[in-house]
Design a protein around this motif. Structure first.
Motif, PDB file in Angstrom:
ATOM      1  N   LEU A 138     -41.035 -81.537  91.326  1.00  0.00           N
ATOM      2  CA  LEU A 138     -42.147 -82.891  91.922  1.00  0.00           C
ATOM      3  C   LEU A 138     -41.855 -84.199  91.084  1.00  0.00           C
ATOM      4  CD1 LEU A 138     -45.383 -80.284  92.068  1.00  0.00           C
ATOM      5  CD2 LEU A 138     -43.389 -80.825  93.565  1.00  0.00           C
ATOM      6  N   ASP A 139     -42.131 -85.121  91.905  1.00  0.00           N
ATOM      7  CA  ASP A 139     -41.850 -86.548  90.969  1.00  0.00           C
ATOM      8  C   ASP A 139     -43.192 -86.931  90.463  1.00  0.00           C
ATOM      9  OD1 ASP A 139     -43.376 -87.226  93.199  1.00  0.00           O
ATOM     10  OD2 ASP A 139     -41.979 -88.707  93.731  1.00  0.00           O
ATOM     11  N   GLY A 140     -44.383 -86.250  90.559  1.00  0.00           N
ATOM     12  CA  GLY A 140     -45.512 -86.764  89.854  1.00  0.00           C
ATOM     13  C   GLY A 140     -46.408 -87.698  91.009  1.00  0.00           C
ATOM     14  N   ASP A 141     -45.695 -88.075  92.016  1.00  0.00           N
ATOM     15  CA  ASP A 141     -46.375 -89.118  93.134  1.00  0.00           C
ATOM     16  C   ASP A 141     -46.560 -88.467  94.386  1.00  0.00           C
ATOM     17  OD1 ASP A 141     -46.299 -91.339  91.162  1.00  0.00           O
ATOM     18  OD2 ASP A 141     -44.271 -91.698  91.403  1.00  0.00           O
ATOM     19  N   GLY A 142     -46.712 -87.132  94.520  1.00  0.00           N
ATOM     20  CA  GLY A 142     -47.012 -86.407  95.670  1.00  0.00           C
ATOM     21  C   GLY A 142     -45.558 -86.075  96.506  1.00  0.00           C
ATOM     22  N   HIS A 143     -44.472 -86.221  95.872  1.00  0.00           N
ATOM     23  CA  HIS A 143     -43.108 -85.875  96.450  1.00  0.00           C
ATOM     24  C   HIS A 143     -42.351 -84.542  95.695  1.00  0.00           C
ATOM     25  CE1 HIS A 143     -43.761 -90.343  97.175  1.00  0.00           C
ATOM     26  NE2 HIS A 143     -43.718 -89.735  98.607  1.00  0.00           N
ATOM     27  N   LEU A 144     -41.836 -84.132  96.666  1.00  0.00           N
ATOM     28  CA  LEU A 144     -40.608 -83.104  96.063  1.00  0.00           C
ATOM     29  C   LEU A 144     -39.343 -83.581  96.244  1.00  0.00           C
ATOM     30  CD1 LEU A 144     -39.881 -80.104  95.664  1.00  0.00           C
ATOM     31  CD2 LEU A 144     -39.788 -79.882  98.143  1.00  0.00           C
ATOM     32  N   LEU A 145     -38.812 -83.308  95.147  1.00  0.00           N
ATOM     33  CA  LEU A 145     -37.430 -83.976  95.083  1.00  0.00           C
ATOM     34  C   LEU A 145     -36.278 -82.808  94.968  1.00  0.00           C
ATOM     35  CD1 LEU A 145     -37.501 -86.587  92.287  1.00  0.00           C
ATOM     36  CD2 LEU A 145     -37.990 -86.920  94.631  1.00  0.00           C
ATOM     37  N   LEU A 146     -35.554 -82.608  95.989  1.00  0.00           N
ATOM     38  CA  LEU A 146     -34.693 -81.579  96.323  1.00  0.00           C
ATOM     39  C   LEU A 146     -33.070 -81.752  96.415  1.00  0.00           C
ATOM     40  CD1 LEU A 146     -35.379 -78.631  97.224  1.00  0.00           C
ATOM     41  CD2 LEU A 146     -35.245 -79.267  99.608  1.00  0.00           C
ATOM     42  N   GLY A 147     -32.548 -80.969  95.538  1.00  0.00           N
ATOM     43  CA  GLY A 147     -31.114 -80.966  95.633  1.00  0.00           C
ATOM     44  C   GLY A 147     -30.341 -79.886  96.103  1.00  0.00           C
TER      45      GLY A 147
END
Length: 253
Positions: A69-78
């Motif tokens: 999570l980026d802390g701003d309500g998003h999922l970062l996915l690799g």
């Protein structure tokens, strides 16, 4: 006002009244209620660096280097991430707001796996392109029925699959490597929602026993002899107008 045929039916019913007439029993039957219900929802709220909710996603242990999570309500996915839950309902919709540089290809940013863990096989119909750049979020969705899976982009159908067999329950997959070209940082996901058509019983106590000398409205539920009925037309009941004798006034459920 009741129609002439209905008045004749009611008049005939009055004649049929027996000594038991208005007797009823406490119902044990139930009627079914079908609604579209959210069965999975994730807006990825949480602290920066947190991993996705393991109750919703198959995190495979600590996948901090590929999904966070980026802390701003998003999922970062690799790398690809699949739902922990599976969905066996006959009808439903999976939807995700995704930012990714998408080229046309066989893999989808929002993919589907069958009960065997493989993508369902079947007849594919391409309805349009889902090529997008990585400058903004887009809504990817999959609508499923017992016979089809239909992918859409921002409300526009782009692909339809007619599976060879029923491969439910489905698992949904977020796939950054979809189409051969994507942002070096992978995929950013804003929210995921899965909605399914759910049929649940309605407690029979919500359908009171039919009574004479009672004012009924269209749509009211009544029960008699362990059967639930819906009132067809507004009326005030009289002895002998019970649901089993006057089908013109009551729809058996």
């Amino acid at each position: 006002m009741l129609s002439g045929s209905l008045r004749r039916a009611l008049a005939a019913a009055v004649v049929v009244v027996s000594g038991a007439g208005a007797s009823t029993v406490t119902p044990t039957a139930a009627v079914a209620d079908t609604v579209n219900r959210v069965v999975l929802r994730d807006d990825f709220s949480g602290d920066r660096g947190d991993t996705p909710d393991a109750g919703r996603w198959d995190t495979g242990g600590d996948r901090r280097n590929s999904a966070w999570l980026d802390g701003d309500g998003h999922l970062l996915l690799g790398s690809a991430l699949r739902t922990e839950k599976t969905f066996g309902q006959a009808y439903g919709r999976a939807e995700a707001r995704i930012l990714v540089n998408r080229e046309d290809g066989t893999r989808r940013p929002l993919g589907v796996l069958g009960a065997d863990g493989q993508a369902p096989a079947g007849q594919v119909e391409v309805l349009g392109s889902d090529r997008v750049d990585g400058d903004d979020f887009h809504t990817y969705a999959v609508d499923w029925t017992p016979t089809t899976l239909t992918w859409s982009l921002d409300g526009r159908d782009v692909l339809r699959l007619t599976p060879e067999k029923d491969s439910r329950p489905y698992t949904f997959v977020l796939s950054p490597g979809s189409g051969g070209g994507y942002r070096s940082s992978g995929m950013v996901v804003d929210a995921v929602t899965v909605t399914a058509r759910i049929t649940t019983p309605v407690a029979s106590k919500s359908a009171p026993a039919w009574r004479p000398f009672t004012a009924y409205r269209t749509g009211d539920l009544v029960s008699q002899r362990n059967v639930v009925y819906r009132v067809r037309e507004p009326h005030t009941s009289l002895p002998g107008w019970d649901p089993t004798l006057v089908p013109a006034l009551f729809l058996k459920l």
